[in-house]
Scaffold this active site. Structure first.
Site, mmCIF file in Angstrom:
data_model
loop_
_atom_site.group_PDB
_atom_site.id
_atom_site.type_symbol
_atom_site.label_atom_id
_atom_site.label_comp_id
_atom_site.label_asym_id
_atom_site.label_seq_id
_atom_site.Cartn_x
_atom_site.Cartn_y
_atom_site.Cartn_z
ATOM 1 N N GLU A 96 0.950 -1.225 0.025
ATOM 2 C CA GLU A 96 0.095 0.004 0.137
ATOM 3 C C GLU A 96 0.668 1.307 -0.105
ATOM 4 O OE1 GLU A 96 -2.328 0.071 3.361
ATOM 5 O OE2 GLU A 96 -3.135 2.236 2.876
ATOM 6 N N ASP B 112 -1.651 -1.222 5.541
ATOM 7 C CA ASP B 112 -1.378 -0.730 7.070
ATOM 8 C C ASP B 112 -2.440 -1.399 7.539
ATOM 9 O OD1 ASP B 112 0.370 1.186 6.257
ATOM 10 O OD2 ASP B 112 -1.086 2.780 5.867
ATOM 11 N N ASP C 205 -4.818 -0.803 9.381
ATOM 12 C CA ASP C 205 -5.986 -0.059 9.914
ATOM 13 C C ASP C 205 -7.163 -0.198 9.077
ATOM 14 O OD1 ASP C 205 -5.172 1.107 7.534
ATOM 15 O OD2 ASP C 205 -4.332 3.057 8.271
ATOM 16 N N ASP D 196 -8.502 1.397 6.486
ATOM 17 C CA ASP D 196 -8.047 1.619 5.047
ATOM 18 C C ASP D 196 -7.171 0.658 4.367
ATOM 19 O OD1 ASP D 196 -9.305 4.012 4.374
ATOM 20 O OD2 ASP D 196 -7.432 5.207 4.628
#
Ligand code: 0RA
Length: 652
Positions: free
Chosen positions: A436, A514, A516, A518
């Site tokens: 990412e 990540d 998280d 997203d």
């Protein structure tokens, strides 16, 4: 006619019908050969094997309910209300029929030729195999007004069959506890069993299956329990699969028939997506690799729809050539056949080989669909229009692809500029990280082992393929980068889909995003793309998700990376006496917060990293989840995300 033949022919069971085939020592010596593996899959397989015997009894028309209980100690009880396994004496074997069923491989089911036995687990080894692999097994038979009991350990009976009481019921109860010296996993998963029992309920309309988990009683002492029952079978299955999609036609097309002695059931509908979703079963087994029944279905479907479209003059103004795939865009179908002597082929032995089944299914779908189309002109028109649209879009996609190929002739390997390739050319050892963001991509390039690790940075979110037309998917820059880096082309026809994989350049495709919201959204977008366009990658076990650490916990000179909350708590307990403030905690919000060395050490280095393999336990459920996560409908998505961790049945 001999006595034995007479009994077989009349359908009456006789203990003499049982033949001795093989001993059980072999099973304990090489368990994987009989049940696939000795980890989670094999463990659950034991349950299916026992349930299958009860299903056979239901198929024979004598059993209406099957109860599965996960006991407190992770032993399993399977109870049915069938006729009960026979307990009469078997002269040749010098033991009871029950004991033969429980100690002789392939004995169960095979001996009762008068009845139509088609169920049987994937490996079809029978309950004796379960017995061999159980540290304890108890069979309780309700039959002839009596309750018969026999107990075993590792396939060996403690004694002969005992009579333990009287009853006016009939049925069979089998309780077994898997041997912990054989299985590496011993804990049953409720959801895995529930998914299979639900599937069996859809596949066997009218049969009630229940699942009860006695391991964690609720406050009031009650247990988690579910009842699976389907009135209309595959019709409800298709509705269940497409519950979050918009249907083109009101009710699924439902066909129940028999051709040349092959019972065939099909339910199908069309939705407004671009995906083809056909689930096929032979004798209640999900034939992931397809086979002759699927071939017959496709042939019959294409031929019949084409003929209808031609006869109704709907194709007159259509310039494009219609391909087989066009008839299946937006199709969701479940196909279930029962074959007396199935030949299973393919890598996972889930591909039906019996050639006589092609014609049977082709004919069945042909006749029934022709009738349906004539009876439902409005629905027929919608379906044919959808097919024409698919053909037109496919033509556009083909043109777009040709344009792309002309623009970028495959110089060298024609690899994307952003790819930092590895030097190894051996796919078996090569890995590609889909990372990412360019920044984390840069760090990964520095940190990697360039011999076998390639890095492809992705610019944020890729296209949501669930909502896009197929040609838009193929044209998307990021998606093009992914499939060219992998070395595969996404074909649209059957052949290329299979051939493609041969050119795959890496056998580990690792998503590194990540930790998280997203990041998990990006994972889901990429997984959806793989699931819809390159499902083999997932089926072959080539797709993984990297897990970067969430924390670096420090106390004095001790440092530890923690990948979840539990590990952090453990660190606090161990080094801070449970006092959080005594520990220095660095929280990692993203890959970008680590330097190259840290990223390598925590997330990329094979010795330390934690890779989660993405698997499709159940394609129907995975499909539902992807549709839900990626589709238009927001409500079920929110509900699902609130209720579950990221991937329920994708087991990521
Ligand atoms: C063969 C013959 C008969 C019953 C069964 C098999 C049977 C097997 C299992 C395994 C689990 N549950 C089962 N229920 C029944 C009986 C034939 C007869 O009564 O004549």
């Amino acid at each position: 006619m001999s006595e034995e033949e007479k009994k077989s022919a009349s359908g009456n069971y006789s203990a003499q019908n049982i033949q001795v085939l093989e001993g059980l020592e072999a099973v304990r010596k090489r368990p994987a050969m009989y049940i696939g593996d000795v980890s989670e899959k094999g463990l659950h397989h034991l349950v299916y094997e026992v349930v299958d015997n009860s299903i056979d009894e239901a198929l024979a028309g004598y059993c209406t309910e099957i109860n599965v209980i996960i006991n407190e100690d992770n032993s399993i009880t399977v109870k049915d209300n069938g006729r009960g396994i026979p307990v009469d004496f078997h002269a040749k074997e010098k033991k009871s029929a029950l004991e033969v069923v429980l100690t002789v491989l392939h004995a169960g089911g095979k001996f009762d030729k008068g009845t139509y036995k088609v169920s049987g687990g994937l490996h079809g080894v029978g309950v004796s195999c379960v017995n061999a692999l159980s540290i304890y097994l108890k069979a309780e038979i309700y039959r002839n007004g009596k309750i018969y009991v026999q107990e075993y350990s590792k396939g060996k009976p403690y004694s002969d069959v005992q009579i333990e009481g009287e009853t006016n019921e009939t049925g069979t109860i089998v309780t077994f506890k898997p041997d912990d010296t054989i299985f590496t996993v011993l804990e049953y998963r409720y959801d895995t069993l529930a998914t299979r029992l639900r599937e069996l309920a859809f596949l066997n309309a009218g049969l009630t299956l229940t699942l009860t988990d006695k391991r964690n009683p609720r406050e009031d002492g009650s247990f988690r329990t579910e009842r699976f029952f389907s009135e209309t079978g595959l019709e409800e299955f298709v509705i269940y699969i497409d519950k979050n999609k918009d249907s083109l036609i009101q009710d699924p097309i439902h066909i129940i028939t028999e051709k040349n002695g092959v019972p065939i059931e099909i339910a199908m509908t069309y939705n407004d997506t671009y995906n083809e979703n056909i689930f096929s079963y032979v004798n209640n087994i999900n034939t992931i690799e397809g086979g002759t029944h699927l071939t017959g279905f496709r042939r019959g479907l294409s031929r019949t729809l084409k003929k209808y479209a031609e006869d109704s003059k709907m194709l007159e103004k259509v310039k494009v050539e219609i391909s087989g795939d066009d008839f299946r865009e937006g199709l969701t179908a479940v196909l279930s056949v029962k074959v007396a002597e199935p030949q299973f082929e393919g890598q996972t032995k889930t591909k039906l080989g019996n050639s006589e089944v092609i014609g049977a299914v082709d004919q069945a779908i042909g006749e029934a669909l022709k009738y349906y189309l004539e009876e439902h002109p409005r629905e027929a028109k919608l379906i044919v229009e959808k097919v024409i649209l698919a053909a037109t879009a496919r033509q556009a996609a083909r043109k777009a692809r040709e344009m792309v190929q002309r623009k970028s002739p495959l110089s060298g390997a024609g690899l994307p500029g952003k790819l930092a390739d590895c030097s190894s050319k051996d796919p078996e050892v090569s890995e590609i990280f889909l990372v990412e963001g360019d920044s984390a991509g840069g760090t990964a390039k520095q940190g990697r082992n360039r011999i076998f690790q390639a890095i492809l940075p992705l610019r944020g979110k890729i296209l949501n393929v669930e909502k896009a037309m197929p040609h838009k998917v193929l044209e998307s820059e990021e998606i093009k980068n992914i499939y060219t880096a992998l070395g595969v082309t996404i074909g649209t026809d059957e052949d290329t889909k299979e051939l493609n994989i041969a050119k795959l350049r890496y056998h580990k495709i690792i998503l590194m995003t990540d930790a998280d919201v997203d990041g998990s959204h990006i994972d889901t977008l990429i997984l959806t793309f793989f699931f819809r366009y390159m499902r083999v990658l997932i089926e072959k076990g080539y797709v993984y998700i990297a897990t970067p650490p969430l924390y670096l916990c420090k106390k004095g000179k001790v440092e530890e990376y923690c990948y979840n909350e539990q590990q952090r708590r453990n660190f606090i307990d161990q080094y801070g006496d449970g006092n959080e403030n005594a520990i220095h905690t660095q929280r990692y919000k993203g890959l970008g917060e680590m330097n190259a060395e840290q990223l390598w050490h925590t997330t990329m280095e094979p010795e330390n990293r934690l890779l989660k393999q993405v698997t499709i336990e159940n394609a129907a459920d995975a499909d539902i989840i992807f549709t839900m996560l990626m589709g238009e409908e927001v409500a079920p998505r929110r509900e699902f995300i609130e209720e579950n961790a990221t991937y329920a049945n994708i087991d990521a």
